[in-house]
Design a protein around this motif. Structure first.
Motif, PDB file in Angstrom:
ATOM      1  N   THR A   1      14.418   6.341   5.849  1.00 45.42           N
ATOM      2  CA  THR A   1      13.061   6.133   6.265  1.00 45.42           C
ATOM      3  C   THR A   1      12.556   7.589   6.896  1.00 45.42           C
ATOM      4  OG1 THR A   1      14.146   3.806   6.134  1.00 45.42           O
ATOM      5  CG2 THR A   1      11.602   4.566   7.638  1.00 45.42           C
ATOM      6  N   THR A   2      13.390   7.501   7.767  1.00 49.03           N
ATOM      7  CA  THR A   2      12.524   8.652   8.677  1.00 49.03           C
ATOM      8  C   THR A   2      12.348   9.840   7.846  1.00 49.03           C
ATOM      9  OG1 THR A   2      14.480   7.642  10.478  1.00 49.03           O
ATOM     10  CG2 THR A   2      13.264  10.279  11.013  1.00 49.03           C
ATOM     11  N   TYR A   3      13.538  10.345   7.265  1.00 51.17           N
ATOM     12  CA  TYR A   3      12.972  11.391   6.182  1.00 51.17           C
ATOM     13  C   TYR A   3      11.100  11.199   5.132  1.00 51.17           C
ATOM     14  CZ  TYR A   3      13.217  14.682   2.353  1.00 51.17           C
ATOM     15  OH  TYR A   3      12.402  15.404   1.666  1.00 51.17           O
ATOM     16  N   VAL A   4      11.516  10.400   4.839  1.00 50.11           N
ATOM     17  CA  VAL A   4      10.375   9.834   3.830  1.00 50.11           C
ATOM     18  C   VAL A   4       9.220   9.910   5.438  1.00 50.11           C
ATOM     19  CG1 VAL A   4       8.709   8.155   2.946  1.00 50.11           C
ATOM     20  CG2 VAL A   4      11.075   8.125   2.171  1.00 50.11           C
ATOM     21  N   ALA A   5       9.166   8.990   6.255  1.00 47.83           N
ATOM     22  CA  ALA A   5       8.380   9.203   7.288  1.00 47.83           C
ATOM     23  C   ALA A   5       7.898  10.703   7.873  1.00 47.83           C
ATOM     24  CB  ALA A   5       8.643   8.388   8.534  1.00 47.83           C
ATOM     25  N   GLY A   6       8.684  11.454   7.820  1.00 49.20           N
ATOM     26  CA  GLY A   6       8.821  13.178   8.125  1.00 49.20           C
ATOM     27  C   GLY A   6       7.983  13.735   7.277  1.00 49.20           C
ATOM     28  N   ALA A   7       8.629  12.838   5.900  1.00 55.47           N
ATOM     29  CA  ALA A   7       8.077  14.409   4.430  1.00 55.47           C
ATOM     30  C   ALA A   7       5.940  14.048   4.791  1.00 55.47           C
ATOM     31  CB  ALA A   7       8.784  13.757   3.367  1.00 55.47           C
ATOM     32  N   VAL A   8       6.433  12.443   5.079  1.00 53.90           N
ATOM     33  CA  VAL A   8       4.343  12.441   5.085  1.00 53.90           C
ATOM     34  C   VAL A   8       3.699  12.782   5.999  1.00 53.90           C
ATOM     35  CG1 VAL A   8       3.328  10.097   5.489  1.00 53.90           C
ATOM     36  CG2 VAL A   8       4.708  10.324   3.795  1.00 53.90           C
ATOM     37  N   ALA A   9       3.970  12.513   7.363  1.00 59.13           N
ATOM     38  CA  ALA A   9       4.137  13.463   7.991  1.00 59.13           C
ATOM     39  C   ALA A   9       3.399  15.114   7.972  1.00 59.13           C
ATOM     40  CB  ALA A   9       4.015  13.063   9.450  1.00 59.13           C
ATOM     41  N   GLY A  10       4.864  15.677   7.825  1.00 62.79           N
ATOM     42  CA  GLY A  10       4.579  17.246   7.347  1.00 62.79           C
ATOM     43  C   GLY A  10       3.617  17.534   5.537  1.00 62.79           C
ATOM     44  N   LEU A  11       3.499  16.751   4.859  1.00 68.81           N
ATOM     45  CA  LEU A  11       2.415  16.651   3.894  1.00 68.81           C
ATOM     46  C   LEU A  11       1.317  17.125   4.393  1.00 68.81           C
ATOM     47  CD1 LEU A  11       4.307  15.036   1.023  1.00 68.81           C
ATOM     48  CD2 LEU A  11       3.657  17.523   1.205  1.00 68.81           C
ATOM     49  N   LEU A  12       1.088  15.124   5.022  1.00 63.99           N
ATOM     50  CA  LEU A  12      -0.723  15.538   5.677  1.00 63.99           C
ATOM     51  C   LEU A  12      -0.779  16.620   6.566  1.00 63.99           C
ATOM     52  CD1 LEU A  12      -0.550  11.878   6.964  1.00 63.99           C
ATOM     53  CD2 LEU A  12      -1.751  12.775   4.759  1.00 63.99           C
TER      54      LEU A  12
ATOM     55  N   THR B   1      -5.987  11.397  -0.636  1.00 65.86           N
ATOM     56  CA  THR B   1      -5.494  12.231  -2.135  1.00 65.86           C
ATOM     57  C   THR B   1      -4.210  12.030  -1.175  1.00 65.86           C
ATOM     58  OG1 THR B   1      -6.976  14.089  -1.359  1.00 65.86           O
ATOM     59  CG2 THR B   1      -5.116  14.044  -3.041  1.00 65.86           C
ATOM     60  N   MET B   2      -3.027  12.063  -0.731  1.00 66.93           N
ATOM     61  CA  MET B   2      -1.985  11.031  -0.596  1.00 66.93           C
ATOM     62  C   MET B   2      -1.465  10.117  -0.963  1.00 66.93           C
ATOM     63  SD  MET B   2       0.209  13.166   2.151  1.00 66.93           S
ATOM     64  CE  MET B   2       1.771  11.847   1.677  1.00 66.93           C
ATOM     65  N   THR B   3      -2.656   9.660  -0.685  1.00 65.27           N
ATOM     66  CA  THR B   3      -2.404   7.765  -1.246  1.00 65.27           C
ATOM     67  C   THR B   3      -3.442   7.538  -2.583  1.00 65.27           C
ATOM     68  OG1 THR B   3      -4.848   7.014   0.128  1.00 65.27           O
ATOM     69  CG2 THR B   3      -2.719   6.798   1.078  1.00 65.27           C
ATOM     70  N   THR B   4      -3.731   8.574  -3.272  1.00 68.06           N
ATOM     71  CA  THR B   4      -4.517   8.666  -4.651  1.00 68.06           C
ATOM     72  C   THR B   4      -5.688   7.486  -4.553  1.00 68.06           C
ATOM     73  OG1 THR B   4      -3.269   6.765  -5.168  1.00 68.06           O
ATOM     74  CG2 THR B   4      -1.953   8.742  -5.961  1.00 68.06           C
ATOM     75  N   VAL B   5      -6.625   7.061  -3.148  1.00 65.25           N
ATOM     76  CA  VAL B   5      -7.494   6.465  -3.435  1.00 65.25           C
ATOM     77  C   VAL B   5      -8.570   7.726  -3.631  1.00 65.25           C
ATOM     78  CG1 VAL B   5      -9.153   5.925  -1.610  1.00 65.25           C
ATOM     79  CG2 VAL B   5      -6.979   5.128  -1.110  1.00 65.25           C
ATOM     80  N   GLY B   6      -9.059   8.969  -3.099  1.00 70.59           N
ATOM     81  CA  GLY B   6     -10.304   9.437  -3.797  1.00 70.59           C
ATOM     82  C   GLY B   6     -11.114   8.903  -3.216  1.00 70.59           C
ATOM     83  N   TYR B   7     -11.712   8.990  -2.188  1.00 68.71           N
ATOM     84  CA  TYR B   7     -13.323   8.322  -2.188  1.00 68.71           C
ATOM     85  C   TYR B   7     -13.827   9.425  -2.943  1.00 68.71           C
ATOM     86  CZ  TYR B   7     -11.804   4.502   0.826  1.00 68.71           C
ATOM     87  OH  TYR B   7     -11.193   3.126   1.506  1.00 68.71           O
TER      88      TYR B   7
ATOM     89  N   ILE C   1       2.344  10.228  -4.496  1.00 69.74           N
ATOM     90  CA  ILE C   1       3.093   9.394  -5.794  1.00 69.74           C
ATOM     91  C   ILE C   1       4.905   9.447  -5.722  1.00 69.74           C
ATOM     92  CG2 ILE C   1       3.455   9.286  -8.361  1.00 69.74           C
ATOM     93  CD1 ILE C   1       0.776  10.153  -8.908  1.00 69.74           C
ATOM     94  N   ALA C   2       5.067  10.834  -5.414  1.00 72.52           N
ATOM     95  CA  ALA C   2       6.649  10.760  -5.523  1.00 72.52           C
ATOM     96  C   ALA C   2       6.905   9.674  -4.271  1.00 72.52           C
ATOM     97  CB  ALA C   2       6.482  12.170  -5.567  1.00 72.52           C
ATOM     98  N   LEU C   3       7.101   9.958  -3.256  1.00 75.66           N
ATOM     99  CA  LEU C   3       7.006  10.140  -1.879  1.00 75.66           C
ATOM    100  C   LEU C   3       6.891   7.610  -2.025  1.00 75.66           C
ATOM    101  CD1 LEU C   3       5.971  11.298   1.036  1.00 75.66           C
ATOM    102  CD2 LEU C   3       8.239  11.144   0.330  1.00 75.66           C
ATOM    103  N   LEU C   4       5.292   7.674  -2.247  1.00 74.88           N
ATOM    104  CA  LEU C   4       5.485   6.307  -2.781  1.00 74.88           C
ATOM    105  C   LEU C   4       6.540   5.737  -3.977  1.00 74.88           C
ATOM    106  CD1 LEU C   4       3.944   3.572  -2.404  1.00 74.88           C
ATOM    107  CD2 LEU C   4       2.868   4.240  -4.973  1.00 74.88           C
ATOM    108  N   GLY C   5       7.351   6.260  -5.100  1.00 73.59           N
ATOM    109  CA  GLY C   5       8.467   5.559  -5.891  1.00 73.59           C
ATOM    110  C   GLY C   5       9.859   5.762  -4.851  1.00 73.59           C
ATOM    111  N   VAL C   6       9.687   6.535  -4.068  1.00 74.62           N
ATOM    112  CA  VAL C   6      11.252   6.636  -3.127  1.00 74.62           C
ATOM    113  C   VAL C   6      11.055   5.353  -2.352  1.00 74.62           C
ATOM    114  CG1 VAL C   6      12.227   7.785  -0.938  1.00 74.62           C
ATOM    115  CG2 VAL C   6      10.945   9.253  -3.203  1.00 74.62           C
TER     116      VAL C   6
ATOM    117  N   LEU D   1      -0.463  17.569  -3.502  1.00 72.37           N
ATOM    118  CA  LEU D   1      -0.788  16.454  -2.967  1.00 72.37           C
ATOM    119  C   LEU D   1      -0.492  15.452  -3.469  1.00 72.37           C
ATOM    120  CD1 LEU D   1      -0.830  16.983   0.389  1.00 72.37           C
ATOM    121  CD2 LEU D   1      -2.948  16.432   0.577  1.00 72.37           C
ATOM    122  N   MET D   2      -1.087  15.038  -4.088  1.00 70.54           N
ATOM    123  CA  MET D   2      -1.473  13.546  -4.942  1.00 70.54           C
ATOM    124  C   MET D   2       0.000  13.655  -5.671  1.00 70.54           C
ATOM    125  SD  MET D   2      -5.342  13.283  -6.927  1.00 70.54           S
ATOM    126  CE  MET D   2      -5.175  15.208  -7.502  1.00 70.54           C
TER     127      MET D   2
END
Length: 254
Positions: A118-129, A161-167, A189-194, A184-185
């Motif tokens: 969980t910590t790794y995924v949160a860090g990956a999301v923050a880093g990618l953003l 873009t990361m959440t694939t919403v794409g307004y 998707i990969a992080l959501l799958g994880v 980023l897309m």
């Protein structure tokens, strides 16, 4: 085949310093983008810091390779680390240094057992953003038809873009910006799958644990029932054996 203790010690000792260098890299990468009018000396200093951090990760890879008992096996198992080390050398672009450093930080972070998924995924999301926003801002800010001009626009675009919403209110117009969008897309998707797989695995493990506990309780109850039945049978046998035998009455006419 077990790894050499010296390599394990090296990885444990360099885990936190390399993560600290990664934070320093993030600052050095962000400063010239957030402050486009910064002094040229500051920009050169940030570039030196970026290359120095990448060099530290490259040295770390080489040291781990030397300390490995089976070096061919190490290269096969850590081929992504090797690609991240060689990537900036193929074409010295700033963006490639960003990708390479993110890959190396991610690989080292996964080796740390104390860092949970969980910590790794949160860090990956923050880093990618963060890096996605800075990278697309650096690419799109000076584009003639670009609509991502501020850090706020870039952050909003990265999040959608990361959440694939794409307004569609903000989108890259350059080729490199669109490449960043694709990356980023796919990362989102990969992080959501994880995350989804982790939640599903947690529920399955929980159900298995409850099922195993229920089976243990059922087996314990059955064993206790059998013991009680056996004890009752033994008590009945002992009671029958201890009962006095009635005396025969004499016949008065005999």
């Amino acid at each position: 085949m077990k790894e050499q203790p010296s390599r394990i010690r090296w990885e444990n000792r360099t885990q936190r310093p390399l993560l600290a260098l990664a934070v320093l890299f993030a600052v050095a990468y962000a400063v010239p983008i957030v402050l486009p009018d910064a002094d040229p000396a500051l920009r050169r200093g940030c570039s030196v810091v970026e290359w120095a951090v990448w060099g530290a990760f490259a040295v770390d890879y080489l040291v781990r390779l030397v300390l490995s008992e089976d070096r061919k096996r190490f290269v096969r198992r850590h081929w992504l680390d090797l690609c991240a080390v060689l990537l900036p050398l193929l074409r010295p672009l700033q963006l490639l240094r960003v990708v390479a450093t993110l890959l190396l930080v991610g690989r080292r972070a996964r080796m740390a057992s104390q860092i949970r998924l969980t910590t790794y995924v949160a860090g990956a999301v923050a880093g990618l953003l963060m890096f996605g926003s800075l990278a697309v801002l650096a690419v799109e800010r000076d584009a003639p038809d670009g609509n991502i001009k501020t850090l706020g626009d870039a952050l909003w675009w990265s999040f959608t873009t990361m959440t694939t919403v794409g307004y569609g209110d903000h989108s890259p117009t350059t080729g490199l910006g669109r490449v960043l969008a694709v990356g980023l897309m796919l990362s989102g998707i990969a992080l959501l799958g994880v995350v989804t797989a982790n939640i599903a695995a947690w529920f399955i493990a929980r159900f298995d644990q409850d099922d195993a506990e229920e089976r243990r309780r059922t087996a314990a109850i059955e064993a206790l029932t059998q013991e009680v039945t056996a004890l009752r049978a033994q008590v009945a046998e002992l009671s029958a054996a201890a009962a006095p035998v009635p005396a025969r009455r004499r016949d008065p006419t005999g």
